[in-house]
Design an enzyme around this catalytic site. Sequence first.
Site, mmCIF file in Angstrom:
data_model
loop_
_atom_site.group_PDB
_atom_site.id
_atom_site.type_symbol
_atom_site.label_atom_id
_atom_site.label_comp_id
_atom_site.label_asym_id
_atom_site.label_seq_id
_atom_site.Cartn_x
_atom_site.Cartn_y
_atom_site.Cartn_z
ATOM 1 N N ASP A 199 -8.610 -8.868 3.056
ATOM 2 C CA ASP A 199 -8.411 -7.812 4.051
ATOM 3 C C ASP A 199 -9.593 -7.704 5.008
ATOM 4 O O ASP A 199 -10.399 -6.785 4.878
ATOM 5 C CB ASP A 199 -8.206 -6.472 3.317
ATOM 6 C CG ASP A 199 -7.722 -5.368 4.232
ATOM 7 O OD1 ASP A 199 -7.419 -5.659 5.392
ATOM 8 O OD2 ASP A 199 -7.652 -4.216 3.772
ATOM 9 N N GLU A 241 0.821 -1.212 0.000
ATOM 10 C CA GLU A 241 0.000 0.000 0.000
ATOM 11 C C GLU A 241 0.856 1.264 0.000
ATOM 12 O O GLU A 241 0.634 2.202 0.757
ATOM 13 C CB GLU A 241 -0.965 -0.018 1.191
ATOM 14 C CG GLU A 241 -1.878 -1.237 1.161
ATOM 15 C CD GLU A 241 -2.974 -1.268 2.203
ATOM 16 O OE1 GLU A 241 -2.767 -0.724 3.300
ATOM 17 O OE2 GLU A 241 -4.028 -1.838 1.905
ATOM 18 N N GLU A 246 -13.299 -2.599 11.325
ATOM 19 C CA GLU A 246 -13.154 -1.762 10.135
ATOM 20 C C GLU A 246 -14.232 -2.048 9.080
ATOM 21 O O GLU A 246 -14.982 -1.171 8.681
ATOM 22 C CB GLU A 246 -11.761 -1.977 9.536
ATOM 23 C CG GLU A 246 -11.565 -1.218 8.238
ATOM 24 C CD GLU A 246 -10.195 -1.446 7.621
ATOM 25 O OE1 GLU A 246 -9.364 -2.136 8.217
ATOM 26 O OE2 GLU A 246 -9.967 -0.912 6.521
HETATM 27 C C1 GCU Z 1 -6.421 -2.183 5.576
HETATM 28 C C2 GCU Z 1 -6.748 -0.869 6.217
HETATM 29 C C3 GCU Z 1 -5.561 0.046 6.258
HETATM 30 C C4 GCU Z 1 -4.391 -0.675 6.894
HETATM 31 C C5 GCU Z 1 -4.115 -1.974 6.165
HETATM 32 C C6 GCU Z 1 -3.071 -2.826 6.824
HETATM 33 O O1 GCU Z 1 -6.194 -2.019 4.231
HETATM 34 O O2 GCU Z 1 -7.788 -0.262 5.509
HETATM 35 O O3 GCU Z 1 -5.912 1.180 6.997
HETATM 36 O O4 GCU Z 1 -3.265 0.126 6.848
HETATM 37 O O5 GCU Z 1 -5.299 -2.748 6.156
HETATM 38 O O6 GCU Z 1 -3.457 -3.812 7.438
HETATM 39 O O7 GCU Z 1 -1.894 -2.542 6.705
#
Ligand code: GCU
Length: 721
Positions: A396, A317, A424
Amino acid sequence: MMTTHCVRTIFRCLLLGAAVFLCATSFTPPLSAETGAEAWLRYSRLDRQTAAAYEQFPEAVVLGDSSVLKSAQLELVHGVAQMTGKTLRVSNILPDANALVLGTLTELRVLAPELRPPEKIKNDGYWLKMTNIHNHQCLIVTAVTDRGVLYGVFELLSKIARGENITSIDELQQPFAPIRWVNQWDNLDGRIERGYGGRSIFFADGKVRSDLSRAGQYARLLASIGINGCTINNVNAAPGVLEDSFIAQVSRIADVFRPWGVRLSISVDLSSPKVIGGLDTFDPLDPRVAEWWRKKVDEIYRKIPDFGGVVVKADSEGRLGPSTYGRTPADAANVIARALKPHGGVVLYRAFVYNHHLDWHNLKNDRAKAAYDNFRPLDGDFDDNVIVQIKNGPIDFQVREPASPLFAGLRRTNEAIELQITQEYTGQQRQLCFLVPMWKEVLDFDMRVDGNATPVKDLVARRVFHRPVGGFVGVANVGLDANWLGSPLAMANLFGFGRLAWNPNLKAENIIDEWTRLTFGTDPLVVKTISEMQLSSWHVYESYTGPLGAGTLTNILGNHYDPGPESSEDNGWGQWHRADHQGIGMDRTVATGTGFIGQYPPEVQVFYESLTRCPDNLLLFFHHVPYTYVLRSGKTVIQHIYDSHYDGAEAARDFITQWKAVEGHIDDERYRDILSRFQYQAGEAVVWRDTICNWIYHLSGIPDNKGRVAFQAQAVSDQHN
Ligand code: GCU
């Protein structure tokens, strides 16, 4: 046309009206007000008869004076006083009356050399035993470590609070795995990523808070459920956390954790040697980088001698990682692990590594494959103090996912399962969703490694390949709100995580029964009502947000809360469901799809690959089917989707009625607070139902055979004409 927003606004107004009416008309006798801050450690006063059963011990004998034993002593005295009204006399020598005796086995043997536990007590395990010492009736709480004694005290107090009979107790409990940690996703400015319980209890304005009393109380809560580690900052880590001046601040948090046996750990950014270290590289194979980590870790241990280790999110990410230099996650993990090794620390390296710019048009692309593709080839390359931290499912934290195949893919690498306590994708604490039943399905899932019974819980707890370390990590994200997670009923998830990490063989029914008794008291009506609501809540939430394994059909580009099925498609994030005019679902088969199913051991592959054997509740995760495909229930997929949403919304509305049964049986504050949450949830469920049903009706063109969806669409268009 009536938009989702309009529907929602109307509902919110109706609900507000209902709430105002309710406040004006209802009256319940005030039981004492509760903020939720004590969570399940309320120790409320027992009735005379129950209390009398525990009053045979006027004394507590505490053998030792470590800070952890001190906590155990204070907790015991506090808990017993609250529940029975009697203050224990504390001594450090031989009991001169019937006594509760706390101490490690080594200390205890001096008093009673004949005492032998029925089996070897492991680290953090404990033994509660009624026995006779020097002619006095004694209940001993013993262990090999002080932390084990503390856990034993919490268990004893829990038994008293629930009115259990302890007259001839002889109970030895061992933890299932050594790693039982929570992660907090706190940013240094005080915000918490995916946190729904207020601001950080650790940080504010880029610094560690001056008042850390809540952090200390959190450690107490964690210890009470056997959690022994807490990572205090976001996995999307700010490099600044490793500045020497910051580590000095962080050591104050470790100081308030220590008396509760909770080891502090931090998330680190892999580019730190370059960003804050002034090197021109963070290549894990560069000796200067190794040296930087070594010095940094030594510095940490100088300030925090019981530091637990680090969590790493890299190449994920948008975060930098070893791929910058063509290196592997094992290279990156090992360079830090070698610095930690002499001090006894570990690296938890997250398997959440994937490309979020996948080409949606390519039907072979699949984010679900990423963890296994990235980590399986590295099996055996990680040092023995590295643990690969694997999310329960391959995507996720969706409302339902199969177990990640990576659990079965690593044999010579330590593993931990990562579960998400903060809701979440499951209602963000504004909607009820008790996650223990979901976690248990994953933990109990049999991977059939080498054709043998190999449930996920045994794989992560090293029972299968006998790896050095492993366990459980929960993303908690408690905040400054009085009741920690922002919602009283959501606290069952934090409690449930701890209980499962201690013993994943516990039943969801027992966990919720325990939690409810400790949190709301032992009135049978209260226990029954709340337990039943909690136990049904995951299925209810799933039924109106993502049935059949399609994933949570939420707005994945925004808040991860509102319905937003279109947001999943046509972008690189890979949370695709591939709904079109003909059908829905991701074809992940080996035969015609992405091949993801091929990552499972052969027996599991056969099961998921076959359309007829694949369970309905994961059908759309593994297969793309026409809307007219007939499920085992005899319903078509489209009709199931309509029915599930209508049933789910109705079940959410029923929560209001169920909850009303406890009015007057619990304190008015919590009663009303929770009632308004259910009223809100009922409205949100209708918003979800209508959004998803209308979306899928328009896509498929197939009406609901009960006339609800097509009828509604027709009514809206009539209104428009
Ligand atoms: C999800 C979440 C993010 C988090 C990521 C992770 O995508 O939305 O906020 O950073 O998981 O687990 O690293």
